[in-house]
Design a protein around this motif. Structure first.
Motif, PDB file in Angstrom:
ATOM      1  N   MET B 323       0.184  -1.400   0.164  1.00  0.00           N
ATOM      2  CA  MET B 323      -0.346   0.234  -0.028  1.00  0.00           C
ATOM      3  C   MET B 323       0.769   1.907   0.151  1.00  0.00           C
ATOM      4  SD  MET B 323      -3.103   0.660  -0.128  1.00  0.00           S
ATOM      5  CE  MET B 323      -4.165  -0.283  -0.228  1.00  0.00           C
ATOM      6  N   GLU B 324       1.773   1.348   1.058  1.00  0.00           N
ATOM      7  CA  GLU B 324       3.103   2.737   1.238  1.00  0.00           C
ATOM      8  C   GLU B 324       3.282   2.304  -0.006  1.00  0.00           C
ATOM      9  OE1 GLU B 324       4.363   2.271   5.592  1.00  0.00           O
ATOM     10  OE2 GLU B 324       4.827   0.627   4.036  1.00  0.00           O
ATOM     11  N   GLY B 325       3.944   1.181  -0.878  1.00  0.00           N
ATOM     12  CA  GLY B 325       4.479   1.500  -2.562  1.00  0.00           C
ATOM     13  C   GLY B 325       3.951   2.009  -3.371  1.00  0.00           C
ATOM     14  N   ALA B 326       2.582   1.584  -3.642  1.00  0.00           N
ATOM     15  CA  ALA B 326       1.705   1.693  -4.530  1.00  0.00           C
ATOM     16  C   ALA B 326       0.865   3.322  -4.370  1.00  0.00           C
ATOM     17  CB  ALA B 326       0.531   1.179  -3.798  1.00  0.00           C
ATOM     18  N   GLU B 327       1.060   3.976  -2.749  1.00  0.00           N
ATOM     19  CA  GLU B 327       0.888   5.519  -3.303  1.00  0.00           C
ATOM     20  C   GLU B 327       1.913   6.099  -3.289  1.00  0.00           C
ATOM     21  OE1 GLU B 327       0.168   5.634   1.497  1.00  0.00           O
ATOM     22  OE2 GLU B 327      -2.248   5.082   1.155  1.00  0.00           O
ATOM     23  N   ARG B 328       3.319   5.348  -2.913  1.00  0.00           N
ATOM     24  CA  ARG B 328       4.317   6.370  -3.187  1.00  0.00           C
ATOM     25  C   ARG B 328       4.626   5.979  -4.714  1.00  0.00           C
ATOM     26  NH1 ARG B 328       6.846   9.915  -3.769  1.00  0.00           N
ATOM     27  NH2 ARG B 328       8.986   9.787  -4.487  1.00  0.00           N
ATOM     28  N   ALA B 329       4.344   5.218  -5.803  1.00  0.00           N
ATOM     29  CA  ALA B 329       4.035   5.118  -6.693  1.00  0.00           C
ATOM     30  C   ALA B 329       3.487   6.300  -7.954  1.00  0.00           C
ATOM     31  CB  ALA B 329       3.846   3.674  -7.566  1.00  0.00           C
ATOM     32  N   ILE B 330       2.093   6.253  -7.170  1.00  0.00           N
ATOM     33  CA  ILE B 330       0.868   7.623  -7.609  1.00  0.00           C
ATOM     34  C   ILE B 330       1.751   8.923  -7.769  1.00  0.00           C
ATOM     35  CG2 ILE B 330      -1.192   8.477  -7.227  1.00  0.00           C
ATOM     36  CD1 ILE B 330      -1.977   5.309  -5.999  1.00  0.00           C
ATOM     37  N   GLU B 331       2.239   9.235  -6.054  1.00  0.00           N
ATOM     38  CA  GLU B 331       3.175  10.245  -6.367  1.00  0.00           C
ATOM     39  C   GLU B 331       4.315  11.141  -7.095  1.00  0.00           C
ATOM     40  OE1 GLU B 331       2.914  10.281  -1.427  1.00  0.00           O
ATOM     41  OE2 GLU B 331       5.120  10.513  -2.514  1.00  0.00           O
ATOM     42  N   CYS B 332       4.961   9.478  -7.680  1.00  0.00           N
ATOM     43  CA  CYS B 332       6.140   9.356  -8.523  1.00  0.00           C
ATOM     44  C   CYS B 332       5.306   9.578 -10.130  1.00  0.00           C
ATOM     45  CB  CYS B 332       6.767   7.860  -8.655  1.00  0.00           C
ATOM     46  SG  CYS B 332       8.311   8.355  -7.738  1.00  0.00           S
ATOM     47  N   LEU B 333       4.095   9.320 -10.601  1.00  0.00           N
ATOM     48  CA  LEU B 333       3.569   9.412 -11.654  1.00  0.00           C
ATOM     49  C   LEU B 333       3.779  11.219 -11.686  1.00  0.00           C
ATOM     50  CD1 LEU B 333       2.772   8.489 -14.440  1.00  0.00           C
ATOM     51  CD2 LEU B 333       0.713   7.810 -13.047  1.00  0.00           C
ATOM     52  N   SER B 334       2.831  11.758 -10.642  1.00  0.00           N
ATOM     53  CA  SER B 334       1.820  12.808 -10.808  1.00  0.00           C
ATOM     54  C   SER B 334       3.230  13.614 -10.504  1.00  0.00           C
ATOM     55  CB  SER B 334       2.087  13.281  -9.248  1.00  0.00           C
ATOM     56  OG  SER B 334      -0.252  12.028  -8.615  1.00  0.00           O
ATOM     57  N   ASP B 335       4.670  13.483  -9.964  1.00  0.00           N
ATOM     58  CA  ASP B 335       5.542  14.612 -10.003  1.00  0.00           C
ATOM     59  C   ASP B 335       5.711  14.293 -11.402  1.00  0.00           C
ATOM     60  OD1 ASP B 335       5.364  14.840  -7.625  1.00  0.00           O
ATOM     61  OD2 ASP B 335       6.946  14.037  -7.110  1.00  0.00           O
ATOM     62  N   PHE B 336       6.567  13.345 -12.357  1.00  0.00           N
ATOM     63  CA  PHE B 336       6.287  13.483 -13.629  1.00  0.00           C
ATOM     64  C   PHE B 336       5.799  13.653 -14.626  1.00  0.00           C
ATOM     65  CE2 PHE B 336       6.510  11.261 -17.611  1.00  0.00           C
ATOM     66  CZ  PHE B 336       8.101  10.913 -17.830  1.00  0.00           C
ATOM     67  N   LEU B 337       4.522  14.060 -14.099  1.00  0.00           N
ATOM     68  CA  LEU B 337       3.367  14.292 -15.481  1.00  0.00           C
ATOM     69  C   LEU B 337       3.363  16.061 -14.814  1.00  0.00           C
ATOM     70  CD1 LEU B 337       0.821  11.552 -15.283  1.00  0.00           C
ATOM     71  CD2 LEU B 337       2.127  12.500 -16.963  1.00  0.00           C
ATOM     72  N   PHE B 338       3.421  16.421 -13.471  1.00  0.00           N
ATOM     73  CA  PHE B 338       3.063  18.009 -13.510  1.00  0.00           C
ATOM     74  C   PHE B 338       3.994  18.153 -12.778  1.00  0.00           C
ATOM     75  CE2 PHE B 338      -0.725  15.079 -11.679  1.00  0.00           C
ATOM     76  CZ  PHE B 338      -1.717  14.897 -12.817  1.00  0.00           C
TER      77      PHE B 338
END
Lengths: 389, 389
Positions: B323-338
């Motif tokens: 769950m933590e890894g998934a949350e971190r992954a979503i953050e990373c993707l958001s950072d990449f895009l935005f």
């Protein structure tokens, strides 16, 4: 940089129970089918009966050419071409591994040529037309199911050459991983070595610049083989392993992995001499040659690529120097081929001595030098053969 | 498991100075060409003149349809089809990005249909025949250059649907990375988001089992985009970056990455509503939606896949819980895009409020549920839209 033309038109039916589409696909091309196969293993596994059922259901008229050899002969190609001419064949159906498919490709062109098919292989006569080909793959190795090349041997002259022409591209290929369950551990290992060699030769190891994405994909196909070949060797009916190896075999040589680069298959050229003179299994020859070729051409300019291969595929320690990392990579590849997959590691073990090395080396270079990651002279090739004893 | 049919017949000319083959390729299909393009950027970059030179050299008769919109309209398709009928067009030449190519694909089929082209898009009438299409790509994003799909918008009804038919597959596509040098940082970023979304939607994130090799290759294409999109944004004339993005765009949707799996493009379906109602750039809509969609469907069953994505693509710490890894992954993707790519991160920023969320959500689900990694009800979709405000 990166200029290329890519096209691959073969339609793939992948998976189980896809043969119900066989009739409809063949029927598009006509009603008179020449079924080609090898030594009869397709009868043992029940595939022959299944195929015949489908052909009968569709009302097709079937002729047969069986007994296609591993390292298929031009004389067999001639035999097949004669049947095509005599029986007005509309479409060829190859059921087997790369040898059967390669032979069938050559037949498809020879059916429209009035001389010896060897003329086509040696480019004395051009390919002008070819019968359509449908294949049912039973061995994951050569990639012939999804490319336009055929390798044919002439035992009279000890020559083995590739014939490449867009007309030889199969129209349709049926890839059912379950059809490879009966492939022996030895042939499975040889097939894996062949797939790897296609990627090494075309052109994972290269002096030219590659497109980053394609380089990554090459490594993933390599990883797929390194992961699943040992599983398939131990558990021949592991569907996942057989499926991954099968799709890897097609993709190693379907053109995508060669986009943007220069093909110069050194190991394939050297191996063709071994199997032309000694009729050995192609993948085994490649396995024995590849680590020695790497060792022979290892220097400061090749070391970084070999090291990268070791790091990315076998987890070699990245902190090693290029040269140490490369040496370790070659060891890992040797261990994989000869220990994990259990292939013989020397030519001596398979009854080949140095008697014909000089003539084979000269032929491999076609009187000049053999292009590749490093250009090899006949003397270089002879040295590499000698390292394999 | 793993059953699929794969075929992709498009011939690709990749790289610089390949346009010399344009005439010979078009000539195979006839002499009367309809050249289609968008707002005229191809004139600014000199591509229009180069194309016209080649067409004249080959002695082809050229007609033109310009002004094809981003999110191309069915009314423009009708206009193109009228020209084809009136002028007896033999072959279509689309020069542009996905919108131009999609519109041209729909024209190719509408040329043989006597009613409104919207009937074809909504399957009220079947595609029976289509003119051959050649494309020259100027934007790395949609993959339309190497697939058989066209997405067409109807602004009268606020609908945007995909029309998929093998006859719409381009015969030949010219991919010269230099033709994307003038693409703005914003459009480059949107294109990158589109490529990523193709892989996420079809079907990197999936509830079904994937073939290991294909899964690895998906990650390679994702890594390629994550590496090169920021470079292309900063250095628009970086050939290596443009080349990798271009080939990635084609491969994200050319069929290979969907072999052996189930396609259910949730984010694409939701985005089509946004661009159908608000005419926004498709890739931007996808970028805004994707992290929210991931967040919304995050639970114990989806977390392992999102975490794996984070670990393999963004180097998220493997020792984290799923769950933590998934949350971190979503953050990373958001950072990449935005952050890295600089795209707007909310619908509010681009002038979209919640007024039409209910109707869009219902349409996205077509009155039922939206299939995908997790099935979504209209209420779910509305919630996801709301998270994007």
């Amino acid at each position: 940089m990166y200029n290329f033309v890519f096209q691959n038109t073969t339609k793939i039916y992948f998976g189980e129970n896809q043969l119900e589409h066989l009739g409809e696909e063949l029927k598009q091309y006509g009603t008179r089918v020449l079924l080609t196969y090898g030594g009869g293993s397709i009868k043992k596994i029940g595939l022959y009966d299944k195929v015949m059922d489908e052909l009968k259901k569709t009302g097709l008229t079937v002729f047969e050419l069986s007994g296609i050899e591993p390292n298929p002969r031009h004389t067999t190609v001639n035999k097949g071409a004669d049947i095509c001419k005599k029986e007005n064949i509309d479409v060829l159906l190859a059921v087997g591994g790369g040898s059967t498919i390669d032979c069938t490709k050559a037949i498809s062109a020879a059916a429209f040529y009035d001389g010896d098919s060897w003329d086509l292989v040696t480019h004395k006569a051009p390919v002008t037309k070819a019968l359509p080909i449908v294949t049912i793959l039973t061995l994951s190795a050569t990639g012939s199911e999804m490319d336009s090349a055929a390798v044919i041997s002439n035992l009279d002259t000890n020559e083995k050459y590739g014939l490449i022409h867009p007309l030889l591209q199969p129209k349709v290929s049926f890839l059912d991983p379950a059809n490879t369950y009966s492939v022996s551990a030895f042939q499975t290992a040889c097939g894996a070595a062949d797939i790897l060699s296609h990627i090494f030769d075309c052109f994972y190891f290269t002096a030219s610049k590659k497109m980053d994405m394609v380089d990554r994909v090459m490594e993933d196909v390599i990883k797929t083989v390194v992961k699943y070949a040992p599983i398939a060797v131990k558990e021949p009916e592991n569907y996942e392993a057989r499926a991954n190896l099968m799709w890897a075999s097609s993709w190693a040589l379907n053109g995508f992995l060669t986009t943007g680069g220069f093909q110069a298959p050194s190991c394939h050229a050297m191996e063709h001499e071994l199997s032309a003179f000694y009729d050995i299994t192609h993948g085994l020859g490649l396995a024995i040659l590849t680590p020695r070729w790497m060792e022979y051409i290892l220097d400061e300019s090749s070391a970084p690529q070999f090291k990268k291969f070791g790091v990315n595929i076998f987890g070699v320690d990245e902190s090693l120097s290029d040269m140490e990392g490369a040496e370790r990579a070659i060891e890992c590849l040797s261990d994989f081929l000869f220990k994990t997959l259990g292939l013989q590691s020397t030519l001596t073990e398979i009854g080949i001595d140095d008697k014909k090395f000089k003539v084979m080396a000269k032929k491999a270079c076609r009187g000049d030098v053999l292009q590749g990651f490093k250009a090899l002279t006949p003397e270089d090739v002879e040295n590499i053969f000698r390292m394999c004893l």
